[in-house]
Structure formats: C-alpha cells, structure tokens
Design a protein around this motif. Structure first.
Motif, PDB file in Angstrom:
ATOM      1  N   ASP A  35       0.857   1.541   7.899  1.00 35.72           N
ATOM      2  CA  ASP A  35       0.771   1.473   9.456  1.00 35.72           C
ATOM      3  C   ASP A  35       2.450   0.396   9.927  1.00 35.72           C
ATOM      4  OD1 ASP A  35      -1.934   2.525  10.569  1.00 35.72           O
ATOM      5  OD2 ASP A  35      -2.836   1.018   9.266  1.00 35.72           O
ATOM      6  N   ILE A  36       3.143  -0.349   9.782  1.00 37.06           N
ATOM      7  CA  ILE A  36       4.000  -0.935   9.249  1.00 37.06           C
ATOM      8  C   ILE A  36       5.392  -0.290   9.260  1.00 37.06           C
ATOM      9  CG2 ILE A  36       5.029  -2.937   9.329  1.00 37.06           C
ATOM     10  CD1 ILE A  36       2.140  -4.124   8.178  1.00 37.06           C
ATOM     11  N   CYS A  37       5.961  -0.399  10.181  1.00 41.59           N
ATOM     12  CA  CYS A  37       8.102  -0.086   9.613  1.00 41.59           C
ATOM     13  C   CYS A  37       8.602  -1.180   9.526  1.00 41.59           C
ATOM     14  CB  CYS A  37       8.409   0.721  11.129  1.00 41.59           C
ATOM     15  SG  CYS A  37       9.779   1.193  11.127  1.00 41.59           S
ATOM     16  N   LEU A  38       9.380  -1.347   8.547  1.00 51.57           N
ATOM     17  CA  LEU A  38      10.248  -2.440   8.956  1.00 51.57           C
ATOM     18  C   LEU A  38      11.853  -2.231   9.415  1.00 51.57           C
ATOM     19  CD1 LEU A  38       8.671  -4.219   4.794  1.00 51.57           C
ATOM     20  CD2 LEU A  38       8.259  -4.505   7.155  1.00 51.57           C
ATOM     21  N   ILE A  39      12.375  -2.967   9.390  1.00 55.04           N
ATOM     22  CA  ILE A  39      13.304  -2.591   9.493  1.00 55.04           C
ATOM     23  C   ILE A  39      14.492  -3.865   8.767  1.00 55.04           C
ATOM     24  CG2 ILE A  39      15.663  -2.713  11.837  1.00 55.04           C
ATOM     25  CD1 ILE A  39      13.489  -1.513  13.891  1.00 55.04           C
ATOM     26  N   ARG A  40      15.272  -3.527   8.139  1.00 57.75           N
ATOM     27  CA  ARG A  40      15.654  -4.967   7.618  1.00 57.75           C
ATOM     28  C   ARG A  40      16.792  -5.119   8.015  1.00 57.75           C
ATOM     29  NH1 ARG A  40      12.381  -3.664   1.537  1.00 57.75           N
ATOM     30  NH2 ARG A  40      10.359  -4.799   2.060  1.00 57.75           N
ATOM     31  N   ALA A  73       0.758  -1.128  -0.558  1.00 55.69           N
ATOM     32  CA  ALA A  73       0.149   0.144   0.059  1.00 55.69           C
ATOM     33  C   ALA A  73       0.945   1.343   0.264  1.00 55.69           C
ATOM     34  CB  ALA A  73      -0.730  -0.151   1.285  1.00 55.69           C
ATOM     35  N   VAL A  74       2.287   1.026  -0.108  1.00 53.49           N
ATOM     36  CA  VAL A  74       2.827   2.262   0.417  1.00 53.49           C
ATOM     37  C   VAL A  74       4.132   2.505  -1.047  1.00 53.49           C
ATOM     38  CG1 VAL A  74       4.769   3.354   1.668  1.00 53.49           C
ATOM     39  CG2 VAL A  74       2.616   1.955   2.940  1.00 53.49           C
ATOM     40  N   PRO A  75       3.741   3.054  -1.877  1.00 53.17           N
ATOM     41  CA  PRO A  75       4.855   3.877  -3.133  1.00 53.17           C
ATOM     42  C   PRO A  75       6.387   3.656  -2.895  1.00 53.17           C
ATOM     43  CG  PRO A  75       2.686   4.658  -2.935  1.00 53.17           C
ATOM     44  CD  PRO A  75       2.915   4.534  -1.599  1.00 53.17           C
ATOM     45  N   GLY A  76       7.147   1.768  -3.046  1.00 50.89           N
ATOM     46  CA  GLY A  76       8.330   2.081  -3.121  1.00 50.89           C
ATOM     47  C   GLY A  76       8.521   0.692  -2.135  1.00 50.89           C
ATOM     48  N   ILE A  77       7.856   0.419  -1.768  1.00 50.37           N
ATOM     49  CA  ILE A  77       7.552  -0.616  -0.606  1.00 50.37           C
ATOM     50  C   ILE A  77       7.403  -1.986  -0.612  1.00 50.37           C
ATOM     51  CG2 ILE A  77       7.453  -1.509   1.975  1.00 50.37           C
ATOM     52  CD1 ILE A  77       7.615   0.893   2.755  1.00 50.37           C
ATOM     53  N   GLN A  78       8.704  -3.123  -1.178  1.00 52.52           N
ATOM     54  CA  GLN A  78       7.736  -4.161  -1.885  1.00 52.52           C
ATOM     55  C   GLN A  78       8.566  -5.288  -1.258  1.00 52.52           C
ATOM     56  OE1 GLN A  78      10.575  -3.641  -5.242  1.00 52.52           O
ATOM     57  NE2 GLN A  78       8.892  -3.676  -6.829  1.00 52.52           N
ATOM     58  N   ILE A  79       7.189  -6.442  -0.661  1.00 54.02           N
ATOM     59  CA  ILE A  79       7.607  -7.254  -0.095  1.00 54.02           C
ATOM     60  C   ILE A  79       7.577  -8.953  -0.549  1.00 54.02           C
ATOM     61  CG2 ILE A  79       6.957  -6.505   1.894  1.00 54.02           C
ATOM     62  CD1 ILE A  79       4.650  -7.378   2.108  1.00 54.02           C
ATOM     63  N   ALA A  80       7.669  -9.740   0.095  1.00 53.17           N
ATOM     64  CA  ALA A  80       7.406 -11.015  -1.061  1.00 53.17           C
ATOM     65  C   ALA A  80       5.874 -11.766  -1.026  1.00 53.17           C
ATOM     66  CB  ALA A  80       8.397 -12.298  -0.115  1.00 53.17           C
ATOM     67  N   GLU A  81       6.067 -12.344  -2.037  1.00 50.80           N
ATOM     68  CA  GLU A  81       4.378 -12.958  -2.532  1.00 50.80           C
ATOM     69  C   GLU A  81       4.188 -13.568  -1.040  1.00 50.80           C
ATOM     70  OE1 GLU A  81       4.223 -14.541  -5.304  1.00 50.80           O
ATOM     71  OE2 GLU A  81       6.301 -16.294  -5.475  1.00 50.80           O
ATOM     72  N   GLY A  82       2.332 -14.283  -1.135  1.00 51.78           N
ATOM     73  CA  GLY A  82       2.707 -14.167   0.151  1.00 51.78           C
ATOM     74  C   GLY A  82       2.182 -13.510   1.654  1.00 51.78           C
ATOM     75  N   TRP A  83       2.401 -11.913   1.247  1.00 50.35           N
ATOM     76  CA  TRP A  83       1.774 -11.579   2.405  1.00 50.35           C
ATOM     77  C   TRP A  83       1.096 -10.269   2.047  1.00 50.35           C
ATOM     78  CZ3 TRP A  83       3.720 -13.382   6.629  1.00 50.35           C
ATOM     79  CH2 TRP A  83       4.519 -14.667   6.976  1.00 50.35           C
ATOM     80  N   GLU A  84       0.343 -10.487   1.488  1.00 50.15           N
ATOM     81  CA  GLU A  84      -0.929  -9.712   0.126  1.00 50.15           C
ATOM     82  C   GLU A  84      -1.430  -9.185   1.325  1.00 50.15           C
ATOM     83  OE1 GLU A  84       0.364 -12.272  -2.760  1.00 50.15           O
ATOM     84  OE2 GLU A  84      -0.457 -13.444  -0.474  1.00 50.15           O
ATOM     85  N   LYS A  85      -1.843  -9.787   2.603  1.00 47.98           N
ATOM     86  CA  LYS A  85      -2.717  -8.427   3.574  1.00 47.98           C
ATOM     87  C   LYS A  85      -1.909  -7.951   4.674  1.00 47.98           C
ATOM     88  CE  LYS A  85      -6.661 -11.733   4.452  1.00 47.98           C
ATOM     89  NZ  LYS A  85      -6.538 -12.368   3.127  1.00 47.98           N
ATOM     90  N   THR A  86      -0.520  -8.315   5.157  1.00 51.04           N
ATOM     91  CA  THR A  86       0.425  -7.587   5.338  1.00 51.04           C
ATOM     92  C   THR A  86       0.739  -6.215   4.444  1.00 51.04           C
ATOM     93  OG1 THR A  86       1.428  -9.490   6.325  1.00 51.04           O
ATOM     94  CG2 THR A  86       2.423  -7.312   6.356  1.00 51.04           C
TER      95      THR A  86
END
Length: 357
Positions: free
Chosen positions: A29-34, A10-23
């Motif tokens: 509302d989520i902050c990722l520490i990578r 939902a945030v342009p520029g932030i991508q994650i892995a498939e399988g986590w569509e609801k996340t």
C-alpha cells in the motif's frame, strides 16, 4: 557506510532497512520516492520549504500545505478545527489567516486543554453575545473592524468546538487496548491513532510530528542506536495507520505523507553520525488512489545523487495536489494583493510522478 542491514518487504524486489519490519509488511500500500532533492540544508529553511513549497522571506509568510488543504477542502459546517498538529508546533497559515492555523495537541493521550466551558451552556452563549456586542460597538467602530472580524472568527470556531459532540474524537480511551498497542505506546504511535480518529470524524488535515524517546532525527552523533530507537516508535505508528485506514475504508480518500525536511549523509562522520543532506532523500506516500508497492526514482550507487526521475519540492507538492484534486496553479492573494500560487512551478518530473501515482 554503516552496519545497517537490508530486509525484504511484502513486495518482491523492494527492500528497505532493518528496523522497519511493520512498514515492510505494509509495502503493498506504500509508494516510495527515492529521488527527492532540494538545496536547503538548514533545518528552519528546509522545514519551511517542505511545508510551503517556498523558501522563507522576510516580507511574506506563506501558508503551509496543511493550511492550503484545510482552506481548499474543508467543510464550513464542520465544528472541529480543519487542521490539527500533533506532537508540537508546525508552520502556520501565513497570509491565509488564523482560521486555517493548526490547532496544537502536544500530548495525544490528553484531550485538549481548556475545551470545557466553565459555566452552563445558556450562560456561555449569553457571554459570547455580550463579547460580540462590545467588540462591534467599541473597538470595531474605532477603526479595528478587520481585527474584530478575525477575532470573532476564531471565537466562533472555538465556540463550535467546545460545544461539539465531535470533541470526543480527541479522547483515545474508547479505543481497544490491542489496537493502541499495535500503533505503539509512544507519543508518535498514539498520535497516529489520534490522527485516524480525527480523519474519521471529519478533520481535513492532520500532521503528526516525530520527536520520540531517541530525541529528534538530527543524528549527528550515535546515528545507529538513535535510529533504532526512533524507528521503534515510527515504524508501528505509520504502518498501523495505513492498515487501519484501509480496514475502515478510509485509505482511498486519505493521503498519507511520510517525510522529513531533508535526508542524511551517505557517509558516516567521525562521531558515528550522519549530517544534513538535502541532495538526495526519500518520501513515502499511501492512500488517495496512489498505487502502492512501487518505487519512483533511485539514488546513485553511493547514495549521493538522485538518478532516474529526480523529484524537486514543487514536483512533490504538485503531486500532492494531483492526488487531492486541488489546482496547484490557483492563486491566493497576499496582504498587499500579490497573487501567490499554491505551488510555484514544477518540471516534467511532476508529470512523471503524477502519472506513476
């Protein structure tokens, strides 16, 4: 390596892995520490460190962060346990004592066992009075006063719980079927729903463990199929918890932490699995004033090393304290009178993370 695909959030520029569509849909509302990093690649040692901030020693049992939070932020008049662990045992209160040990719920869809009194209320109260008298005049006077004191505290806490009208918070039957479906009809999903109910009632700290249909997350073999199954449980549970807390006005004062004890190897092994990898991994945070829709740090292009704001375990725990308004430098005394800080040390990365949060 591997065939996992990338999805947008939902945030342009932030991508994650498939399988986590609801996340992905809840990413605002989520902050990722990578760029999390540690040196502990053994399950038991790493689990202990991520819960306590300390490496295990034979001489001292450190309190888990859940027990620290329970001791620092609990309401002493509250009549349910201050710390609840759902889905399995976790690190306990250590030298803080049994009062802040986690209360274990194995199955979130079943109310606590042995939580109903087997007689009428008046008789139960009289029996408790008799037990107190026997302990005080017997074992207590014989030199066991400290043991009696701790035992009495546990029984007092248990008595308040079984007599409390708040005990109904453990019963999921009152929740709408559609909401239960949204969390996912898995042990983890229903555990997240129970966590929301407990937080809403006043429980200070809740931990929900993920050991789902695909087993645990130790995917040394068949990583891709097992992660697909595991994510199918965790994705709706975590994402719905965040959105549900927000809709109820609870997210701003509830810190949601999603993490494991370490990451997995960027390279796939000959068994189509991934192995232990503490050098670089991820944590997701939400709530408690944390700015969502952002990423802190990053890994190198091949995923082997943290780059840009490496975050050590003590940096992470200091950030938790910052969000919860707990002084990380506060010292608790061990049984031999040794002062132990809530968080031992921290680097400039702590300040960078806390500023970003």
């Amino acid at each position: 390596g591997g065939g996992t695909k990338v999805i947008e959030t939902a945030v342009p520029g932030i991508q994650i892995a498939e399988g986590w569509e609801k996340t992905a849909a809840a990413m605002k509302d989520i902050c990722l520490i990578r760029s999390m990093t540690s040196k502990e690649g053994n399950h038991q040692r790493a689990t202990y460190q991520l819960h306590t901030g300390y490496v295990p020693t034979a001489a001292l049992k450190h309190p888990s962060f859940g027990s620290i939070v329970a001791s620092e932020l609990n309401d002493p008049k509250f009549d349910l346990p201050h710390f609840v662990s759902i889905g399995g045992p976790t690190i306990g209160a250590g030298f803080l004592g049994a009062a802040f040990d986690p209360f274990l719920i194995n199955n979130p869809e079943e109310p606590p066992t042995d939580a109903k009194i087997a007689t009428d209320r008046g008789r139960f109260v009289r029996r408790r009075g008799l037990l107190n008298s026997l302990e005080q005049v017997g074992y207590g006077k014989a030199g066991g006063l400290d043991r009696v004191k701790e035992h009495k505290a546990i029984y007092d806490q248990s008595t308040k719980m079984v007599l409390s009208p708040n005990l109904k918070a453990f019963d999921l039957e009152g929740e709408e079927s559609t909401l239960r479906d949204a969390y996912g009809r898995s042990s983890f999903g229903q555990g997240c729903l129970l966590a929301r109910r407990l937080v809403e009632t006043g429980v200070t700290f809740v931990e929900v463990r993920s050991n789902g249909r695909g087993g645990n997350w130790d995917t040394h073999q068949d990583n891709f199929e097992r992660v697909k199954t595991l994510a199918g449980d965790v994705d709706p549970g975590f994402a719905t918890l965040v959105t549900d807390l927000k809709q109820r006005g609870l997210l701003d004062r509830t810190l949601v932490i999603w993490m494991g004890e370490f990451g997995r190897t960027p390279k796939v092994n000959p068994n189509s699995g991934r192995d232990h990898y503490p050098r670089c991994f991820n944590v997701a945070l939400a709530g408690c004033g944390i700015k969502g829709g952002q990423v802190i740090g990053n890994s190198s292009a091949d995923g082997t090393d943290p780059e840009g704001r490496p975050v050590a375990v003590n940096d992470l725990l200091r950030s938790f304290c910052h969000a919860l308004k707990i002084d990380p430098t506060k010292e608790n005394l061990s049984p031999i009178g040794r002062p132990i800080k809530i968080v031992d040390g921290g680097t400039r990365a702590s300040d960078a993370v806390m500023t970003a949060l």
